[in-house]
Design an enzyme around this catalytic site. Structure first.
Site, PDB file in Angstrom:
ATOM      1  N   ASN A   1      68.775  36.823  29.205  1.00 28.53           N
ATOM      2  CA  ASN A   1      67.731  37.791  29.551  1.00 28.53           C
ATOM      3  C   ASN A   1      66.979  37.285  30.768  1.00 28.53           C
ATOM      4  O   ASN A   1      66.900  36.071  30.986  1.00 28.53           O
ATOM      5  CB  ASN A   1      66.674  37.908  28.434  1.00 28.53           C
ATOM      6  CG  ASN A   1      67.236  38.477  27.148  1.00 28.53           C
ATOM      7  OD1 ASN A   1      68.141  39.308  27.168  1.00 28.53           O
ATOM      8  ND2 ASN A   1      66.700  38.028  26.025  1.00 28.53           N
ATOM      9  N   VAL A   2      66.415  38.221  31.507  1.00 29.79           N
ATOM     10  CA  VAL A   2      65.430  37.809  32.497  1.00 29.79           C
ATOM     11  C   VAL A   2      64.071  37.904  31.811  1.00 29.79           C
ATOM     12  O   VAL A   2      63.730  38.943  31.226  1.00 29.79           O
ATOM     13  CB  VAL A   2      65.496  38.701  33.754  1.00 29.79           C
ATOM     14  CG1 VAL A   2      64.290  38.459  34.647  1.00 29.79           C
ATOM     15  CG2 VAL A   2      66.780  38.405  34.519  1.00 29.79           C
TER      16      VAL A   2
ATOM     17  N   ASP B 253      53.792  25.670  26.496  1.00 31.01           N
ATOM     18  CA  ASP B 253      54.501  26.937  26.340  1.00 31.01           C
ATOM     19  C   ASP B 253      55.565  26.750  25.250  1.00 31.01           C
ATOM     20  O   ASP B 253      56.531  26.006  25.444  1.00 31.01           O
ATOM     21  CB  ASP B 253      55.153  27.316  27.685  1.00 31.01           C
ATOM     22  CG  ASP B 253      55.882  28.643  27.628  1.00 31.01           C
ATOM     23  OD1 ASP B 253      55.948  29.248  26.535  1.00 31.01           O
ATOM     24  OD2 ASP B 253      56.393  29.078  28.670  1.00 31.01           O
TER      25      ASP B 253
ATOM     26  N   GLY C  27      62.582  26.789  19.909  1.00 31.94           N
ATOM     27  CA  GLY C  27      63.704  26.892  18.967  1.00 31.94           C
ATOM     28  C   GLY C  27      65.033  26.738  19.703  1.00 31.94           C
ATOM     29  O   GLY C  27      65.980  26.134  19.181  1.00 31.94           O
ATOM     30  N   ASP C  28      65.098  27.265  20.901  1.00 30.26           N
ATOM     31  CA  ASP C  28      66.339  27.159  21.687  1.00 30.26           C
ATOM     32  C   ASP C  28      66.594  25.702  22.069  1.00 30.26           C
ATOM     33  O   ASP C  28      67.730  25.223  22.034  1.00 30.26           O
ATOM     34  CB  ASP C  28      66.245  28.015  22.951  1.00 30.26           C
ATOM     35  CG  ASP C  28      65.990  29.471  22.617  1.00 30.26           C
ATOM     36  OD1 ASP C  28      66.375  29.892  21.505  1.00 30.26           O
ATOM     37  OD2 ASP C  28      65.379  30.177  23.440  1.00 30.26           O
TER      38      ASP C  28
HETATM   39  O1  RIB Z   1      63.651  32.051  22.535  1.00 31.34           O
HETATM   40  C1  RIB Z   1      63.051  32.466  23.727  1.00 31.34           C
HETATM   41  C2  RIB Z   1      63.846  33.574  24.346  1.00 31.34           C
HETATM   42  O2  RIB Z   1      63.810  34.694  23.487  1.00 31.34           O
HETATM   43  C3  RIB Z   1      63.316  34.070  25.668  1.00 31.34           C
HETATM   44  O3  RIB Z   1      63.887  33.409  26.764  1.00 31.34           O
HETATM   45  C4  RIB Z   1      63.616  35.557  25.627  1.00 31.34           C
HETATM   46  O4  RIB Z   1      64.503  35.972  26.616  1.00 31.34           O
HETATM   47  C5  RIB Z   1      64.145  35.834  24.239  1.00 31.34           C
HETATM   48  O5  RIB Z   1      65.512  35.922  24.206  1.00 31.34           O
END
Ligand code: RIB
Length: 405
Positions: free
Chosen positions: A108-109, A344, A349-350
């Site tokens: 995503n942007v 931030d 989680g990522d």
């Molecule tokens: O986990 C964060 C992400 O969730 C963001 O980058 C946004 O694009 C959504 O996918």
């Protein structure tokens, strides 16, 4: 054959075989080595291949602007391919030689507004800054994993638009070793509107999935080679569920360990838990999946047991400042959160998932992998932007905090 067509076919060849020598390609296309060198130099300038010593080249970047033909899926055919490839990667002691991760996920942007507080319904407030940057849970997780000593292959889908080009540029300039980026002619690249509140770095996100939701079964089937070479397959729920479930099934049946980060939560995740070796919900997702409201470690344990009974092998519930809870079906282990100055939390989680996948791919046991991932995530929240991941060495220093606990 015209040069452009030959270059397209060279890419197709590399897509399949990963590498080739100038000599091989000259014989294959019945042209001189000089012609092939020129082709490779052109492709290298475009950033789609990498030249290496001895005239051999490695494919790094794959950009599928044409839809993949609907070839139909034969899982049996896929498994045969997997077994052949795995065999060639096994050393004398029977161990896989490369730690490679394959990630299917979203790009995503992100359009981010930094605010003092979240606006109320109907209220306009001033933002102190707005930032447009790369995001998407899949791409962010790939960024995190690429900071670790593993090879990452990312698979995603974007639209035929400016944001799609941003995805290509972002991935090309990253440490992600290779990627397959499909392009959808009808649907736009995904985007996310994000509010980040400055005092605590908390966020609120609205996602438009766009092309992420249109990965076809044929496109999943055509990443069979990448899956087969991987030690770990990692995915989330920002793509269409059918594609995600098919990829998990393919990975599972070929003996590749799988990680599912069930975000954003969908109850359909329950349909594919039998293919999942490591499930990594946060407390909200674990509550939704189990029906248990999680507010402390005890309720998290209860939720983990219920999720285990639904089919996932290992459950790791991430709980922000409360750390993480691991359940492998036999014992619970709680790991505390490390101290961080949160700027931030978007993408925390990522960060955890990408780092966790890398550590598991490197052969680390579950507990060490989760500690590494927690240390990684604790550094990620100290940086602005969801895809802005810390360096590996910094994570190792932060990890030492666990030894002192
Ligand atoms: O986990 C964060 C992400 O969730 C963001 O980058 C946004 O694009 C959504 O996918």
């Amino acid at each position: 054959m015209f040069g452009k067509e030959r270059q397209r076919q060279i890419l197709a060849y590399l897509n399949k075989h990963e590498r080739a020598t100038v000599n091989q390609l000259a014989i294959l296309f019945s042209v001189s080595k000089e012609t092939i060198r020129n082709d490779l130099n052109l492709l290298a300038e475009q950033g789609v291949v990498e030249r290496c010593h001895g005239g051999a080249i490695i494919l790094r970047r794959i950009f599928h602007s044409q839809p993949v033909n609907n070839v139909g899926i034969s899982i049996e055919k896929f498994l045969n391919q997997v077994n052949r490839r795995k065999h060639s990667m096994i050393n004398k002691k029977g161990k896989l030689m490369i730690s490679k991760i394959c990630i299917l996920g979203s790009f995503n942007v992100d359009i981010i507004a930094k605010v003092d507080r979240f606006p109320k319904s109907g209220e306009s407030i001033l933002a102190s800054n707005t930032i447009i940057g790369p995001g998407g849970k899949g791409a962010n997780q790939a960024m995190a994993a690429s900071k670790c000593p593993v090879q990452v292959h990312f698979v995603g889908k974007v639209g035929n638009d400016h944001f799609g080009q941003m995805a290509h540029d972002h991935l090309s300039s990253s440490d992600i070793r290779s990627f397959t980026l499909y392009q959808d002619e009808e649907h736009k690249t995904g985007s996310a509107i994000i509010y980040v509140s400055e005092p605590a770095g908390e966020n609120k996100i609205a996602i438009y999935s766009g092309a992420n939701q249109y990965i076809t079964e044929a496109e999943v089937a055509s990443i069979a080679g990448e899956l087969a070479d991987a030690k770990i397959f990692l995915t989330q729920l920002e793509n269409n569920f059918e594609a995600t479930a098919l990829a998990l099934n393919m990975a599972h049946r070929s003996g590749v360990k799988t990680i599912l980060n069930p975000a954003p939560y969908s109850d359909r995740a329950k349909e594919c838990l039998q293919y999942v070796d490591y499930l990594t919900p946060n407390e909200t997702e674990a509550s939704l999946m189990s029906g248990v409201e999680i507010n402390d470690i005890e309720s998290a344990k209860e939720a983990a047991q219920i999720i285990k009974s639904l089919g996932a092998k290992n459950i790791i519930i991430t709980m922000g400042s409360q750390g993480a809870l691991i359940y492998d079906g036999e014992q619970f282990i709680h790991i505390p959160a490390l101290k961080a100055v949160s700027i931030d939390t978007t993408g925390a989680g990522d960060a955890f998932n990408g780092a966790f996948a890398a550590a598991i791919a490197q052969g680390q046991p579950l507990l060490s992998a989760a500690k590494f991932a927690s240390a990684f995530a604790s550094l990620a929240v100290e940086r602005e932007g969801a895809s802005n991941m810390p360096e590996y060495e910094a994570v190792l220093s932060r990890l030492a905090q666990y030894e002192r606990k």
